[in-house]
Scaffold this motif. Structure first.
Motif, PDB file in Angstrom:
ATOM      1  N   PHE A  52       0.830  -1.218   0.000  1.00 48.72           N
ATOM      2  CA  PHE A  52       0.000   0.000   0.000  1.00 48.72           C
ATOM      3  C   PHE A  52       0.855   1.255   0.000  1.00 48.72           C
ATOM      4  CE2 PHE A  52      -4.054  -2.003   2.011  1.00 48.72           C
ATOM      5  CZ  PHE A  52      -4.231  -2.737   0.859  1.00 48.72           C
ATOM      6  N   LEU A  53       2.021   1.169   0.629  1.00 46.93           N
ATOM      7  CA  LEU A  53       2.926   2.318   0.612  1.00 46.93           C
ATOM      8  C   LEU A  53       3.554   2.529  -0.764  1.00 46.93           C
ATOM      9  CD1 LEU A  53       4.701   1.917   4.073  1.00 46.93           C
ATOM     10  CD2 LEU A  53       3.010   3.642   3.423  1.00 46.93           C
ATOM     11  N   GLY A  54       3.442   1.533  -1.671  1.00 42.54           N
ATOM     12  CA  GLY A  54       3.924   1.679  -3.038  1.00 42.54           C
ATOM     13  C   GLY A  54       5.425   1.647  -3.187  1.00 42.54           C
ATOM     14  N   ILE A  55       6.082   0.781  -2.384  1.00 45.56           N
ATOM     15  CA  ILE A  55       7.545   0.734  -2.482  1.00 45.56           C
ATOM     16  C   ILE A  55       8.012  -0.174  -3.619  1.00 45.56           C
ATOM     17  CG2 ILE A  55       7.710   1.135   0.004  1.00 45.56           C
ATOM     18  CD1 ILE A  55       8.556  -1.844   0.238  1.00 45.56           C
ATOM     19  N   TRP A  56       7.141  -1.079  -4.105  1.00 43.98           N
ATOM     20  CA  TRP A  56       7.601  -2.065  -5.085  1.00 43.98           C
ATOM     21  C   TRP A  56       8.037  -1.425  -6.417  1.00 43.98           C
ATOM     22  CZ3 TRP A  56       8.518  -6.372  -2.668  1.00 43.98           C
ATOM     23  CH2 TRP A  56       7.705  -6.755  -1.616  1.00 43.98           C
ATOM     24  N   PRO A  57       7.301  -0.447  -6.972  1.00 48.19           N
ATOM     25  CA  PRO A  57       7.766   0.117  -8.245  1.00 48.19           C
ATOM     26  C   PRO A  57       9.121   0.842  -8.142  1.00 48.19           C
ATOM     27  CG  PRO A  57       5.442   0.600  -7.936  1.00 48.19           C
ATOM     28  CD  PRO A  57       5.964   0.059  -6.639  1.00 48.19           C
ATOM     29  N   TYR A  58       9.503   1.205  -6.912  1.00 53.81           N
ATOM     30  CA  TYR A  58      10.747   1.956  -6.751  1.00 53.81           C
ATOM     31  C   TYR A  58      11.941   1.070  -6.433  1.00 53.81           C
ATOM     32  CZ  TYR A  58       7.526   5.876  -6.586  1.00 53.81           C
ATOM     33  OH  TYR A  58       6.558   6.784  -6.897  1.00 53.81           O
ATOM     34  N   LEU A  59      11.722  -0.232  -6.340  1.00 53.11           N
ATOM     35  CA  LEU A  59      12.828  -1.153  -6.063  1.00 53.11           C
ATOM     36  C   LEU A  59      13.426  -1.655  -7.363  1.00 53.11           C
ATOM     37  CD1 LEU A  59      11.317  -3.317  -3.156  1.00 53.11           C
ATOM     38  CD2 LEU A  59      12.948  -1.435  -2.964  1.00 53.11           C
ATOM     39  N   ASP A  60      14.718  -1.846  -7.344  1.00 57.60           N
ATOM     40  CA  ASP A  60      15.362  -2.484  -8.483  1.00 57.60           C
ATOM     41  C   ASP A  60      14.910  -3.942  -8.559  1.00 57.60           C
ATOM     42  OD1 ASP A  60      16.652  -0.183  -9.151  1.00 57.60           O
ATOM     43  OD2 ASP A  60      18.418  -0.625  -7.912  1.00 57.60           O
ATOM     44  N   PRO A  61      14.997  -4.529  -9.718  1.00 54.28           N
ATOM     45  CA  PRO A  61      14.492  -5.907  -9.853  1.00 54.28           C
ATOM     46  C   PRO A  61      15.128  -6.887  -8.887  1.00 54.28           C
ATOM     47  CG  PRO A  61      14.827  -4.926 -12.010  1.00 54.28           C
ATOM     48  CD  PRO A  61      15.391  -3.954 -11.016  1.00 54.28           C
ATOM     49  N   HIS A  62      16.483  -6.783  -8.654  1.00 50.83           N
ATOM     50  CA  HIS A  62      17.144  -7.766  -7.786  1.00 50.83           C
ATOM     51  C   HIS A  62      16.684  -7.642  -6.340  1.00 50.83           C
ATOM     52  CE1 HIS A  62      20.106 -10.783  -6.876  1.00 50.83           C
ATOM     53  NE2 HIS A  62      20.703  -9.992  -5.955  1.00 50.83           N
ATOM     54  N   PRO A  63      16.762  -6.464  -5.691  1.00 48.91           N
ATOM     55  CA  PRO A  63      16.235  -6.356  -4.323  1.00 48.91           C
ATOM     56  C   PRO A  63      14.746  -6.680  -4.247  1.00 48.91           C
ATOM     57  CG  PRO A  63      17.630  -4.491  -4.850  1.00 48.91           C
ATOM     58  CD  PRO A  63      17.406  -5.229  -6.135  1.00 48.91           C
TER      59      PRO A  63
END
Length: 896
Positions: A52-63
């Protein structure tokens, strides 16, 4: 004492205890499972909050993948840990019941004990039975109680409470689609260094509808997951274009999922391919909406928007005839039509096809010409006549058009005709077909009629070519006496040789066109060339008005004036040549009316063209063409004969009007004499000059009136009367003045004279076949009865009979005027319709003014006209005025 040893509390206690043990077992299992489930719930809460905080689109694919695997491992471990919870034993369940109930001495456990020794001893058995009964009473007090997991012993820091406190505001404050945020955890590689994700969507109606675009999503507002945003409903025209533009959605881009009405499965519309070398993250998808559908905007499996569209179909244009088609002697036809469309009309046409031949009566087949045989050239296309739309794009058109059909080879033939209208969207609507005979030009010259006939044969079927060749050869074999123009002879011979040597369609078309021009030249001479030049000038002006070029309009207007003058000069020359005796009356009212209309029309046309009033200018051009047809038709020998007859009828109508006026005056004099007699209690003066046997004044009156008829005045009559002079003046002073002003002789003599004049006029009208002999005869009889009444000095009866005669004469004059007006409608200007005033009454176009028409000034000052119009508009808005007055003002405003 054996019986007390065998006593049992009954099965109820055993069943109750067994039920409580089962419930306690379940409760104890939940108390052991719940703390372990909290580990799984905690992992899920952390995962959801991060999503919900929307952190997934801002992570690089590996992390991104490592963190997702860690959550998955923790979830699996928590599930395994929860699954490994041991199932409670019966003893554990019984002990939980005893602890939760607070009953001492563990009654449930003791109740299950058995007596092993001393069972044969009565005392021992009695004691044992009493012990069992006491335990049974204690067991009935046992309670299972609610489960108490005591999670606090596993989570002394209350981390679970912190997770719940954090989850609620995060879930409430999260924007956009929550399911999409959760799905973002399983999308890899969407994060880019470019702009953030943005979605724009809009629907563009077809340009011809002139409707604005409909915005579906503007990128600043992401579609929420609530019901209002998921049931967006739009009505759009057919062929609307849906455009979806996405930014920041990576390689997948944006697509559309379309589920149309009646379809079993949706259709995926992929994004458009990007151009070579285009590295932008913009993705566009377009879809033309033809059916009502539900449309989803997608990026992969992520839903970006959901809309429902209801398609408004583009209705076919409607067109129909409003009046019957009328023709002119020059081969033109007037078409009255009405067309309408929901978005606007682009063009309209008149189309025709040949009517199927009527079946031949078998009894008359011998009289039919033999059928044509041999090869035939392809037939020409039927004529297509364009109807101009006053304003392209207008939704409703109710007008008329004058079409020149006389030159087409199909003129004069029976055809099926219908109208077609094309709207701005390219759709075509048709009217119901009708069967008519196309108007054709009527030729008077025998040679011209023969040429037109051969032209028609040639146009009907190419196999008639040998027949036409023989006819042209025969017409030009000995031209002396009927072909006076060398150009006509040479033209016919050229057509003859062309048709004799060539069998192509082009040669036949050239011959058909040349035969028409030669026929016009034979019929009208140089007038045909002037007429052709005038029509070309009218077409150039019409094109210039449509383009709106002021310079071209001025040039076309000047050329039209020059061609119009040339046409009128040639028409005048033809009229003088055909009528060298000069019998044509230049003052003929119809001709004057046409010339006045022509001059005024040219002024109005120039003004409208200069001011850019295209509708008015086109209408005036159409009226000018119609007026030209009527002016030329009025110069034919038949028309001139009709004009001469109309002049003679007008002369007789004027004579009848004069007689009506004289009869009116005679009736007024009779009424006046009757009032004077009634005022004096009996007149001393006999109006008829008969006199009274007692006074002997009749003779003197007759002598006096006889001298009036001979040119003398009443004074001579009175002098001859001697001593009776004063008495005669007293009784007839006013009447003598009336006789001197309105007529000579007595009332009886004047009535007899009018009856004789009416008899002569009645005979003349009967010879001409005009007027109403019955009404004139009735008027003549009434005059005779009035004459007899005057002879008997019965003034009341005389006045009554004079009134009847006057009414019959007025009715006959009105009927004769209406007949002349009906015959003259085709020669009147501005469409040939009889004008009407704002009250709907017919105005005087022909015939006498019998005092019933409204006189309107011929000209009025412009400033005064504006003031009157402003006052009329002001009064039309006053609702308190009488309804009749408001309707009259409305008709005035519509007319002027």
């Amino acid at each position: 004492m054996v019986e007390p040893q065998n006593r049992d509390p009954g099965p109820d206690i055993s069943r109750s205890l067994a039920r409580k043990v089962r419930l306690s077992t379940v409760a104890l299992f939940f108390e052991r499972l719940w703390p372990r489930l909290w580990l799984l719930i905690g992992v899920a809460l952390v995962f959801v909050m991060l999503s919900f905080l929307g952190i997934w689109p801002y992570l690089d694919p590996h992390p991104h993948k490592i963190l997702l695997v860690a959550f998955a491992a923790a979830a699996v471990a928590a599930v395994v840990y929860a699954v490994r919870v041991p199932w409670p034993t019966r003893e554990d369940a019984i002990r939980r019941i005893e602890r939760r109930s607070g009953v001492p001495h563990r009654p449930a456990t003791s109740y299950e004990d058995t007596l092993t020794s001393g069972a044969q001893n009565a005392t021992t058995s009695a004691i044992w039975q009493a012990h069992r009964e006491r335990l049974a009473r204690a067991i009935s007090r046992l309670r299972v109680g609610h489960p108490a997991p005591r999670t606090d012993r596993f989570d002394p820091w209350a981390v679970r409470g912190l997770l719940l406190v954090m989850f609620v505001p995060i879930a409430v404050l999260a924007t956009g689609s929550l399911s999409d945020r959760l799905a973002a955890a399983f999308r890899f590689g969407t994060a880019e260094s470019g702009p953030p994700a943005r979605v724009d969507a809009w629907v563009t109606p077809p340009p011809y509808t002139a409707l604005p675009p409909v915005l579906l999503a503007d990128g600043s507002q992401q579609n929420a997951d609530d019901a209002k945003d998921r049931i967006k409903f739009f009505e759009v025209p057919d062929r609307s274009l849906l455009t979806l533009r996405g930014v920041g959605f990576g390689a997948d881009g944006v697509a559309l999922e379309v589920l149309t009405d009646g379809a079993t499965a949706p259709v995926i519309v992929p994004p458009e391919k990007s151009k070579k070398g285009d590295t932008s993250s913009v993705s566009e998808t377009r879809y033309e909406i033809r059916k009502s559908a539900r449309v989803r905007a997608l990026s992969g499996t992520r839903e970006l928007g959901l809309w429902t569209f209801d398609v408004i179909p583009d209705a076919l244009p409607k067109i129909a005839l409003t009046k019957e088609i009328t023709g002119t002697p020059r081969g033109s036809m007037r078409v009255f039509y009405k067309a309408e469309d929901d978005y606007g009309l682009q063009s309209a046409e008149v189309k025709v096809r040949k009517a199927p031949p009527k079946p031949v009566d078998a009894t008359k087949s011998w009289a039919q010409p033999p059928p044509l045989t041999g090869p035939r050239l392809p037939l020409e296309r039927p004529p297509v006549l364009s109807l101009k739309i006053p304003r392209p794009g207008a939704k409703t058109v109710d007008t008329s058009a004058l079409l020149d059909i006389g030159e087409h080879p199909w003129a004069g033939q029976r055809v099926q005709l219908w109208l077609e209208a094309t709207d701005v969207g390219g759709q075509v609507g048709r009217s119901e077909p009708i069967e008519i005979v196309l108007p054709s030009r009527r030729f008077k010259n025998p040679l011209a009629r023969a040429l037109v006939e051969q032209r028609r044969y040639l146009a009907e079927d190419s196999r008639n070519r040998p027949k036409v060749v023989r006819a042209l050869d025969a017409l030009t074999m000995e031209p002396q006496g009927f072909i006076t123009d060398d150009g006509v002879y040479l033209g016919l011979r050229a057509i003859y040789h062309r048709l004799d040597r060539q069998e192509t369609r082009s040669a036949m078309n050239e011959s058909i066109a040349e035969l028409w021009q030669i026929a016009l030249k034979v019929e009208d001479g140089a007038l045909s060339q002037a007429e052709r030049a005038l029509k070309d000038a009218q077409d150039r002006l019409s094109d210039a008005i449509e383009k709106g070029d002021d310079k071209e309009i001025q040039d076309a207007m000047a050329d039209l004036k020059k061609r119009l003058n040339d046409y009128l000069n040639e028409m005048q020359k033809n009229a003088e040549k055909e009528n060298p005796s000069g019998d044509q009356q230049q003052g003929d009212q119809n001709q004057e009316l046409g010339q006045q209309d022509l001059d005024q029309m040219m002024k109005d046309l120039e003004k409208s063209a200069r001011e850019g009033s295209r509708d008015d200018a086109e209408k005036m051009l159409s009226e000018l063409r119609e007026l030209m047809d009527r002016l030329q038709a009025s110069n034919s020998p038949e028309a001139r004969a009709q004009q001469q007859r109309a002049q003679q009828m007008m002369k007789k109508l004027n004579e009848l009007s004069d007689l009506t006026g004289k009869q009116q005056q005679l009736m007024d004099d009779t009424y006046g004499q009757q009032r004077r007699q009634e005022g004096q209690g009996g007149s001393q003066d006999d109006p008829n000059g008969q006199g009274s046997p007692k006074t002997g004044k009749g003779k003197q009156g007759q002598q006096g009136q006889g001298r009036q008829q001979g040119g003398q005045g009443d004074m001579d009559a009175d002098q001859e009367g001697g001593g009776q002079q004063g008495q005669g003046q007293q009784g007839s002073q006013g009447n003598s003045a009336g006789r001197q002003q309105h007529g000579k002789g007595s009332l009886q003599d004047r009535q007899a004279q009018l009856r004789n004049e009416l008899d002569k006029l009645k005979k003349d009208l009967e010879e001409m076949g005009a007027g109403d002999p019955d009404k004139l005869g009735n008027a003549q009889d009434a005059m005779g009865r009035a004459e007899d009444a005057l002879k008997q000095n019965d003034l009341a009866e005389a006045a009554d009979q004079q009134g009847q005669a006057l009414e019959q004469m007025r009715q006959s004059a009105q009927q004769m005027a209406e007949q002349m007006q009906k015959n003259a409608q085709q020669r009147l200007g501005r469409g040939g319709n009889s004008p009407r005033d704002p009250m709907g009454r017919p105005q005087r176009a022909q015939g006498p003014d019998l005092g019933t028409s409204v006189k309107v000034p011929d000209a009025i000052d412009a400033q005064r006209a504006r003031e009157i119009l402003e006052e009329l508009r002001k009064r039309s808005g006053e609702s308190l005025r009488p309804q009749d007055e408001l309707e009259y003002i409305d008709r005035l405003l519509k007319r002027f």
